[in-house]
Design a protein around this motif. Structure first.
Motif, PDB file in Angstrom:
ATOM      1  N   ARG A   1      -6.269  -8.839  -2.381  1.00 55.94           N
ATOM      2  CA  ARG A   1      -7.614  -8.747  -2.970  1.00 55.94           C
ATOM      3  C   ARG A   1      -8.146  -7.520  -3.526  1.00 55.94           C
ATOM      4  NH1 ARG A   1      -9.081 -11.719   1.819  1.00 55.94           N
ATOM      5  NH2 ARG A   1      -9.377  -9.880   3.077  1.00 55.94           N
ATOM      6  N   HIS A   2      -7.774  -6.433  -2.882  1.00 51.96           N
ATOM      7  CA  HIS A   2      -7.838  -5.059  -3.390  1.00 51.96           C
ATOM      8  C   HIS A   2      -7.108  -4.969  -4.872  1.00 51.96           C
ATOM      9  CE1 HIS A   2     -10.366  -3.299  -0.251  1.00 51.96           C
ATOM     10  NE2 HIS A   2      -9.453  -3.523   0.589  1.00 51.96           N
TER      11      HIS A   2
ATOM     12  N   THR B   1      -5.299  -9.165   2.353  1.00 52.37           N
ATOM     13  CA  THR B   1      -6.465  -8.275   2.382  1.00 52.37           C
ATOM     14  C   THR B   1      -5.750  -7.133   1.089  1.00 52.37           C
ATOM     15  OG1 THR B   1      -6.861  -8.066   4.532  1.00 52.37           O
ATOM     16  CG2 THR B   1      -7.330  -6.099   3.326  1.00 52.37           C
ATOM     17  N   PHE B   2      -4.586  -6.726   1.075  1.00 54.40           N
ATOM     18  CA  PHE B   2      -4.224  -6.090  -0.028  1.00 54.40           C
ATOM     19  C   PHE B   2      -4.125  -6.570  -1.352  1.00 54.40           C
ATOM     20  CE2 PHE B   2      -0.271  -5.038  -2.695  1.00 54.40           C
ATOM     21  CZ  PHE B   2      -0.692  -3.657  -2.905  1.00 54.40           C
TER      22      PHE B   2
ATOM     23  N   LYS C   1      -8.878  -6.981  -7.353  1.00 54.54           N
ATOM     24  CA  LYS C   1     -10.290  -6.221  -7.929  1.00 54.54           C
ATOM     25  C   LYS C   1      -9.893  -5.353  -8.861  1.00 54.54           C
ATOM     26  CE  LYS C   1     -14.285  -4.105  -6.002  1.00 54.54           C
ATOM     27  NZ  LYS C   1     -14.861  -3.487  -4.537  1.00 54.54           N
ATOM     28  N   ASP C   2      -8.643  -4.464  -8.496  1.00 55.26           N
ATOM     29  CA  ASP C   2      -8.836  -3.140  -9.310  1.00 55.26           C
ATOM     30  C   ASP C   2      -8.171  -3.598 -10.714  1.00 55.26           C
ATOM     31  OD1 ASP C   2      -9.322  -1.586  -7.430  1.00 55.26           O
ATOM     32  OD2 ASP C   2      -7.397  -1.071  -6.616  1.00 55.26           O
TER      33      ASP C   2
ATOM     34  N   PRO D   1       0.803  -0.941  -0.014  1.00 59.07           N
ATOM     35  CA  PRO D   1      -0.130  -0.036  -0.205  1.00 59.07           C
ATOM     36  C   PRO D   1       0.792   1.270  -0.277  1.00 59.07           C
ATOM     37  CG  PRO D   1       0.009  -0.838   2.245  1.00 59.07           C
ATOM     38  CD  PRO D   1       0.844  -2.098   1.445  1.00 59.07           C
TER      39      PRO D   1
END
Length: 287
Positions: A265-266, A262-263, A269-270, A57
């Motif tokens: 997955r984002h 978690t990271f 998705k993007d 991130p």
């Protein structure tokens, strides 16, 4: 601290075992801006010809790590070794400055915002450092620039100015400019993040060709496809430390740390889909 070849020391606990073809070594690297600790004891080893992708991130320390490796930022503590030059961070004096310059000469850096000289043509941007930093004769520098511009697909833009180029073309000029100094290591700091989607492909293709030629690369990127297809190793950073690392298939397919899951997955998705599995040879290279 003198700029001289050194033997590889025993690896710190939790780091990779030393390799006979090691090009980059970072040990216990710390960097703070005021009271904010950005890098918290980073250990990293990169083999010659290896492509390492840094993910994580915003604010995790990825770009700062790149900038510390070639001393655009001064780390407070730790060790950085590139090629045969080793620097103890936090030192001072003439020998320290000489060692830092030797490391910088071994590194090429590509920034997300190009950093081209607007008043110079494409060719002039590429030959500036070889002439004024490395002392290369102008004729030789221009010949090398012409070959590099052909390599990145911009030989027809040699006399253009940056204002006449697209973002993708500017970034390819920036890559040619970095290569003009004949670096052993290329550092890429989110090289496609400032580009329109339709311009990203040409830049990534140049980077893929560089990787295929055997160039050692450390790349900060969120381009999952590039990481999947080109990287030998992917490292996920968060809050100034390495959370976990492995091949792209390992990290993307079965992350172990909850923060990593978690990271990713984002990011998936993007990007629209998860990276597909790839085939590698016995040495781990994509085939």
């Amino acid at each position: 601290m003198t700029a001289k070849p050194t033997e590889t020391a025993a690896a710190p606990s939790g780091s990779q075992a030393p390799s006979s073809d090691e090009l980059v070594k970072v040990e216990r690297l710390h960097k703070a801006f005021g009271d904010h600790q950005v890098l918290k004891g980073i250990d990293l080893e990169v083999r010659s010809g290896e492509v390492v992708v840094l993910l994580g991130p915003s604010g995790s320390g990825k770009s700062t790590l790149l900038r510390c490796i070639n001393f655009l930022e001064e780390p407070q503590k730790g060790l950085i070794k590139v090629g045969g030059t080793e620097v103890i961070c936090g030192s001072r004096g003439r020998d320290y400055r000489k060692a830092v310059m030797a490391v910088r000469m071994r590194c090429g850096m590509v920034f997300q915002d190009f950093n081209l000289y607007p008043h110079m043509s494409v060719t002039e941007n590429v030959i500036e450092s070889p002439i004024h930093v490395a002392g290369v004769p102008r004729r030789v520098a221009r010949e090398k620039a012409a070959a590099l511009l052909e390599q990145v697909g911009l030989s027809d833009r040699a006399n253009y100015f940056p204002s006449q180029l697209s973002g993708g073309q500017k970034q390819r000029v920036a890559i040619a400019r970095a290569l003009a100094m004949e670096p052993e290591l290329m550092l890429f700091d989110e090289p496609t993040s400032a580009l329109d989607p339709e311009l990203i492909g040409d830049v990534l293709m140049v980077m893929k060709d560089l990787a295929a030629s055997g160039m050692t690369m450390i790349v900060v990127t969120h381009e999952m496809g590039f990481a999947r297809d080109v990287a030998d190793r992917a490292i996920l950073m968060d809050d100034g430390v390495f959370l976990e690392q492995g091949t792209p298939e390992q990290l993307f397919g079965s992350p172990q740390h909850e923060r990593s899951k978690t990271f990713l997955r984002h990011i998936i998705k993007d990007n629209g889909s998860a990276p597909e599995p790839v085939t590698r040879d016995d040495e781990g290279r994509v085939v």
